[in-house]
Scaffold this active site. Sequence first.
Site, PDB file in Angstrom:
ATOM      1  N   SER A 262     -16.323  78.951 -62.217  1.00 57.45           N
ATOM      2  CA  SER A 262     -16.243  80.455 -62.151  1.00 57.45           C
ATOM      3  C   SER A 262     -14.943  80.748 -61.410  1.00 57.45           C
ATOM      4  CB  SER A 262     -17.389  80.936 -61.369  1.00 57.45           C
ATOM      5  OG  SER A 262     -17.485  80.756 -60.006  1.00 57.45           O
ATOM      6  N   LYS A 263     -14.873  82.237 -61.358  1.00 60.25           N
ATOM      7  CA  LYS A 263     -13.738  82.773 -60.647  1.00 60.25           C
ATOM      8  C   LYS A 263     -13.750  82.516 -58.955  1.00 60.25           C
ATOM      9  CE  LYS A 263     -11.802  87.612 -59.689  1.00 60.25           C
ATOM     10  NZ  LYS A 263     -10.989  87.179 -58.699  1.00 60.25           N
ATOM     11  N   ARG A 264     -14.971  82.463 -58.747  1.00 55.55           N
ATOM     12  CA  ARG A 264     -15.214  82.384 -57.290  1.00 55.55           C
ATOM     13  C   ARG A 264     -14.645  81.088 -56.882  1.00 55.55           C
ATOM     14  NH1 ARG A 264     -20.754  82.762 -55.847  1.00 55.55           N
ATOM     15  NH2 ARG A 264     -20.812  83.770 -57.784  1.00 55.55           N
TER      16      ARG A 264
END
Length: 506
Positions: A262-264
């Site tokens: 994910s972007k996280r």
Amino acid sequence: MSSKVRVRFAPSPTGPLHIGGVRTALYNYLFAKKHGGDFVLRIEDTDQNRYVEGAEDYIVQSLNWCGIPFDEGPGKEKGFGPYRQSERKDKYREFAEKLIASGDAYYAFDTADELDAHRKNHEAEGKTFIYNWHNREKLKNSLSMSQEELKEKLESGDEYVIRFKSPKDELLKLKDIIRGDIEIDTNILDDKVLYKSDGMPTYHLANIVDDHLMEITHVIRGEEWLPSLALHYMLYRAFGWQAPEFAHLPLIMKPQGKGKLSKRDGDKMGFPVFPLEWKDPKSGEISAGYREDGYFPEAVVNMLAFLGWNPGTEQEFFSLEELTNVFELERVHKGGAKFDPEKTKWFQQHYMHEKDSGILAEKFEKVLEEKGVNAEKVYITEVVDLIKERAVFVEDLWDQGYFFFISPTSFEPKDAKKAWKEDTNNLMQELANLLSAENNFEAEHLQEKVKAWIKDKGVGFGKVMMPLRIALVGALQGPDLYKIAEMIGKEETLNRIQKAIISLDS
Ligand code: GLU
């Protein structure tokens, strides 16, 4: 393969294209090119609520930057357009109606509140509400009402959806190039919505109709679409169309722990998950991109190619052309592909070293300009040649080679302490005298002279070379010292030695 291979990349413009999407595009591109086929870009923008300004442009730019441009798509009309589903809106209705006529679909009038109530009631009993064969006769749809009632509802403009009537008690036998044979029991499928009364098809209907009309032969897409395969297969069958072949690509997983990348993860570990930088049009938030972080497209493409595929040989570095030659869907893995940010750097480092110094010099020139440095292209190219193997990114070239352009502004304290001893000033002054008598400042010649002088003096090699490096570079780093002296020239070399003597006098 008898008919011409045609594949499509069909993203929804809901934000920046994740690198997983770029990998899907890349595999489609490689497959198309390998088979002399067409790579089509179709923009799936039927869900207007999720439309994001600038996303389509971002997708196109990303593909271009990676060097995998589409052959056909928005702005590149080849007879199968338009290529944005919102511009094809009028085409879908007749297909939904065809399915109603053949009994493969039906009108459903259940309101959102009613469906919600069903869901809640089921949940209360620990069950899941599925709209399908086991309850559809009891719900509000054209299968459960009389013709008159249906006519009246349609005429009075009641809101409805058109649902697919999935069969009961059938074992579907599906094929996937990567996953092999898959069997699905139709009893577990729900009657998916195909069309809404607002005149918009859902993803499923638009996707199948367009793949058919655009004569797509192979659907290569992410694993998250595997659960839709049964419905898509049944839709092709209901229309009496030949289905394309399918290949579902493995998920891209987090570098550490479980789950999808994910972007996280990128934010946390400091790597981009997008090809290009993206500025959210609403919040203004900026997300990092590989391009802006200094990666070369060759490195990103090579890294992505190996994210779920391997050639079955030891070779790891592949140009796009080489990839095109060896790529096979059969060699794509079934299991999720763990993302490894270090591997991307490793590829980058390789392509950095491989890159033509002239091309790097052009990029480096911009960095130099920002630092207020002006230099000849030939000189910059020579510098790049000397230092590129120490750099991963173009930006690093400055840290690795600033001393070719400016006199060091400071001396690295730890290095200076190590190199500059009590007798160093005298030694450096003597060396300066020696050098000032030299008119030939070529590295090889200097090396000969200085070596002979050191030998004559009977001092350790490091006692001279270390402080000289401190004087010219400012730290104990950098390529061949004689080469540096040659490049910056006699006057500058002598100036730097004097400056160091004054500054480091102990
Ligand atoms: N619009 C879908 C997406 O955003 C396309 C899925 C497919 O390729 O069928 O990924």
